[in-house]
Design a protein around this motif. Structure first.
Motif, PDB file in Angstrom:
ATOM      1  N   ALA A 144       9.919   1.330   2.303  1.00 45.84           N
ATOM      2  CA  ALA A 144       8.962   2.422   2.388  1.00 45.84           C
ATOM      3  C   ALA A 144       8.132   2.360   3.646  1.00 45.84           C
ATOM      4  CB  ALA A 144       8.035   2.410   1.171  1.00 45.84           C
ATOM      5  N   TYR A 158      13.410   7.034   5.085  1.00 43.26           N
ATOM      6  CA  TYR A 158      13.102   8.195   4.254  1.00 43.26           C
ATOM      7  C   TYR A 158      14.042   9.348   4.571  1.00 43.26           C
ATOM      8  CZ  TYR A 158       8.587   5.757   3.887  1.00 43.26           C
ATOM      9  OH  TYR A 158       7.594   4.836   3.686  1.00 43.26           O
ATOM     10  N   ASN A 198      13.190  11.503   7.863  1.00 46.69           N
ATOM     11  CA  ASN A 198      11.763  11.394   8.194  1.00 46.69           C
ATOM     12  C   ASN A 198      11.370  12.157   9.451  1.00 46.69           C
ATOM     13  OD1 ASN A 198       9.347  10.429   7.077  1.00 46.69           O
ATOM     14  ND2 ASN A 198       9.207   8.800   8.592  1.00 46.69           N
ATOM     15  N   ALA A 233       6.618  13.665   2.334  1.00 42.42           N
ATOM     16  CA  ALA A 233       7.647  13.076   1.489  1.00 42.42           C
ATOM     17  C   ALA A 233       8.687  14.133   1.140  1.00 42.42           C
ATOM     18  CB  ALA A 233       7.024  12.512   0.224  1.00 42.42           C
ATOM     19  N   HIS A 287       8.503   6.586  -0.890  1.00 41.04           N
ATOM     20  CA  HIS A 287       7.708   7.341   0.075  1.00 41.04           C
ATOM     21  C   HIS A 287       6.693   8.230  -0.626  1.00 41.04           C
ATOM     22  CE1 HIS A 287       7.774   9.974   3.993  1.00 41.04           C
ATOM     23  NE2 HIS A 287       6.670   9.278   3.868  1.00 41.04           N
TER      24      HIS A 287
END
Length: 352
Positions: free
Chosen positions: A43, A49, A168, A174, A275
């Motif tokens: 994370a 992510y 990401n 998120a 996340h």
């Protein structure tokens, strides 16, 4: 409908940390990532992510294989306004997946969905697409940006589903930004038991919290009229939130709120679920949330609340189970920018 308790596979932040209001910045989260039992190392690394580097490679392959004709219809600059749309039934581009993508590209995009989903989540999302719109090929997908050069986001849209894969690229957000999932597997107007609905288990868990509240607490948590369904913009610390403050709950009640959060995250890949929790922690943890249940939309008048909401400064999870399930989600460490709404069809007809 039988309900089986889920396993809290995503509870990677300790209960103490998640409910603490002390951690309010990304810097604090980065420092906490080095401490055992708080935020997992996955994370703390941004590229993990949004499907991570594997998604970037898959999207690169998709991008490299696009014909010039495809690019005209399904490829857009990263900052194009259509990327910021969220809706319960809309198309990000007009052509369906089965109309514009080759069989190899269609399989490649299934792999992208797998990377942003848990195993259970992938099954649920594919089930939604099959029962609600006749299958995955009847949905719509577009690519924003260039995965070879930097920021990108792949967006899937259609009835009862908006998913994003971005490695990401969307800073602070998120799940790649606001998403939606829902289901109407049997009938448009579901009965109180929501037979075969893939997501009703989440409402059952939330109602466990309500049933643990005493009379005074239930009066605080229960609201007569629900907000409009697309009211999921992040309000920040100056916002006004409905329902009972989680920080006021007892230890066992808070634990059940944690179970709600865990159940909400079951459909998503573990790094992305982590996340979400990290973003929540950045906004003050679960203590910063309020939980509201709505008398409006109570199917069968059975006081099993079909509409409920968890909300805080940087977190909105709005579950609407009437007439069937629509779930609106918006979580970020800081607000990622304004959303655009589409309730049916497409709000950008002039763009096509």
């Amino acid at each position: 409908m039988a309900y089986t308790d889920s396993v809290n596979t995503h509870n990677m932040i300790s209960r103490r940390e998640l409910f603490s209001s002390a951690a309010r910045s990304a810097g604090v989260i980065a420092a906490a990532a080095a401490l055992p039992g708080l935020i997992p190392s996955s994370a703390s690394a941004g590229p993990a992510y949004g499907g991570g580097n594997r998604v970037r490679e898959l999207v690169k392959t998709l991008h490299h294989g696009m014909t010039e004709e495809q690019k005209k219809l399904i490829l857009f600059p990263f900052e194009h306004r259509r990327r910021r749309v969220i809706g319960n039934n809309w198309y990000v581009v007009k052509p369906k997946i089965g109309e514009i993508y080759t069989p190899d590209q269609q399989e490649l995009m299934k792999e992208i969905i797998k990377k942003v989903s848990s195993e259970q989540g992938y099954e649920k999302f594919m089930n939604v697409m099959e029962t609600d719109s006749g299958g995955y090929l009847n949905y719509h997908a577009a690519l924003f940006g260039d995965p070879d050069q930097g920021k990108f986001e792949w967006v899937l849209s259609g009835r009862h589903l908006t998913l994003r894969a971005d490695a990401n690229s969307v800073e602070n957000a998120a799940l790649g930004g606001p998403i939606l999932y829902g289901h109407a597997p049997v009938t448009f107007n579901e009965n109180k038991d929501h037979i075969k609905n893939a997501f009703w288990y989440q409402a059952i868990r939330a109602n466990h919290v309500f049933n643990m509240l005493d009379g005074k607490q239930q009066a605080q948590a229960l609201i007569a009229k629900a907000p409009i369904e697309d009211s999921v913009a992040l309000q920040g610390t100056s916002g006004t939130f409905q329902g009972i403050q989680v920080s006021s709950l007892s230890r066992d009640q808070k634990a059940e709120v944690m179970n709600v959060l865990s159940d909400l995250l079951i459909p998503f890949a573990k790094p992305d679920a982590d996340h979400v929790l990290a973003c929540l922690k950045a906004g003050g943890g679960a203590d910063s949330l309020r939980m509201a249940f709505y008398q409006e939309g109570d199917i069968g008048n059975d006081r099993v609340w079909d509409l409920w909401r968890l909300e805080g400064p940087n977190f909105v999870w709005y579950f609407r189970g009437e007439p069937h399930v629509h779930t609106w989600v918006n979580v970020a460490s800081t607000a990622p920018g304004p959303m655009l709404m589409a309730h049916a069809g497409n709000i950008f007809e002039n763009d096509f």
